[in-house]
Design a protein around this motif. Sequence first.
Motif, PDB file in Angstrom:
ATOM      1  N   GLN A 258       0.794  -1.175   0.090  1.00  0.00           N
ATOM      2  CA  GLN A 258       0.048   0.120  -0.041  1.00  0.00           C
ATOM      3  C   GLN A 258       0.986   1.212  -0.050  1.00  0.00           C
TER       4      GLN A 258
ATOM      5  N   ARG B 139       0.768   3.862  -2.947  1.00  0.00           N
ATOM      6  CA  ARG B 139       0.265   5.168  -2.451  1.00  0.00           C
ATOM      7  C   ARG B 139       1.291   6.413  -2.875  1.00  0.00           C
TER       8      ARG B 139
ATOM      9  N   SER C 188      -4.820   7.602 -10.804  1.00  0.00           N
ATOM     10  CA  SER C 188      -5.676   7.007 -10.212  1.00  0.00           C
ATOM     11  C   SER C 188      -5.401   5.451 -10.285  1.00  0.00           C
ATOM     12  N   TYR C 189      -6.469   4.701  -9.484  1.00  0.00           N
ATOM     13  CA  TYR C 189      -6.319   3.044  -9.767  1.00  0.00           C
ATOM     14  C   TYR C 189      -6.519   2.978 -11.031  1.00  0.00           C
TER      15      TYR C 189
ATOM     16  N   ARG D 232      -9.292  -2.823 -12.990  1.00  0.00           N
ATOM     17  CA  ARG D 232      -9.113  -1.747 -11.804  1.00  0.00           C
ATOM     18  C   ARG D 232      -9.452  -2.439 -10.456  1.00  0.00           C
ATOM     19  N   SER D 233     -10.383  -3.448 -10.449  1.00  0.00           N
ATOM     20  CA  SER D 233     -10.659  -3.993  -9.039  1.00  0.00           C
ATOM     21  C   SER D 233      -9.518  -4.731  -8.503  1.00  0.00           C
TER      22      SER D 233
ATOM     23  N   VAL E  18      -6.217  -3.703  -9.054  1.00  0.00           N
ATOM     24  CA  VAL E  18      -5.447  -2.469  -8.619  1.00  0.00           C
ATOM     25  C   VAL E  18      -5.938  -2.057  -7.251  1.00  0.00           C
ATOM     26  N   HIS E  19      -7.315  -1.866  -7.108  1.00  0.00           N
ATOM     27  CA  HIS E  19      -7.975  -1.446  -5.857  1.00  0.00           C
ATOM     28  C   HIS E  19      -7.778  -2.193  -5.032  1.00  0.00           C
ATOM     29  N   HIS E  20      -7.858  -3.473  -4.946  1.00  0.00           N
ATOM     30  CA  HIS E  20      -7.774  -4.501  -3.950  1.00  0.00           C
ATOM     31  C   HIS E  20      -6.404  -4.343  -3.545  1.00  0.00           C
TER      32      HIS E  20
ATOM     33  N   ALA F  46      -4.129  -1.987  -3.585  1.00  0.00           N
ATOM     34  CA  ALA F  46      -3.900  -1.035  -2.864  1.00  0.00           C
ATOM     35  C   ALA F  46      -4.428  -0.792  -1.696  1.00  0.00           C
ATOM     36  N   THR F  47      -5.542  -1.401  -1.472  1.00  0.00           N
ATOM     37  CA  THR F  47      -6.478  -1.101  -0.043  1.00  0.00           C
ATOM     38  C   THR F  47      -6.522  -2.179   1.022  1.00  0.00           C
TER      39      THR F  47
END
Length: 125
Positions: free
Chosen positions: A6, A10, A19-20, A31-32, A34-36, A38-39
Motif C-alpha cells: 500500500q 500510494r 488513479s487506480y 481496476r478492481s 489494482v484497488h484490492h 492498494a487497499t
Amino acid sequence: MDNALQRMMRRQLDAQGWSYGDVARRGGLPRSTVHHLATAERLVRMPQPATLERLAAGLELPLETVRRAAAETCGIYLYAEGEPGASTDPEVATLIASLQQLSAADRQHVAALVDSLLRRGPRPE
C-alpha cells in the motif's frame, strides 16, 4: 495501518497523480485488482507473477520493487542473490520455482506437509 505494498503504491500514485484506473489501464489489469492490492489490509497469499508484472508496468516501477513489497505484505522475506541466507542449493531453487506452478489446493497440501515436517524437529542427515 498501511502495509508495504500500500505504501509503495500510494507513493507512486501521489507522485504521478494517477488513479487506480490509470494504473490498471497502463498495466493491463482490472481496476478492481489494482484497488484490492492498494487497499487490502493483508494479503493472504502472494499475487500471481503475471499480476505483479502488470502492476509493475502500470506503476512504472521495477518488478523486483513490486515483488518485494508484495512479499513483505504477505509476510514473506525474499533473499536477494548473494545476500546472507540466500540459498545456492539448486534443490531449494527448484522447489521454490515449482510451487508457483501448483494449484492453490496443491500448494496448501505442500504447506501442510512442510509444517508437519518442521514441527517434527531436526532429523539427522
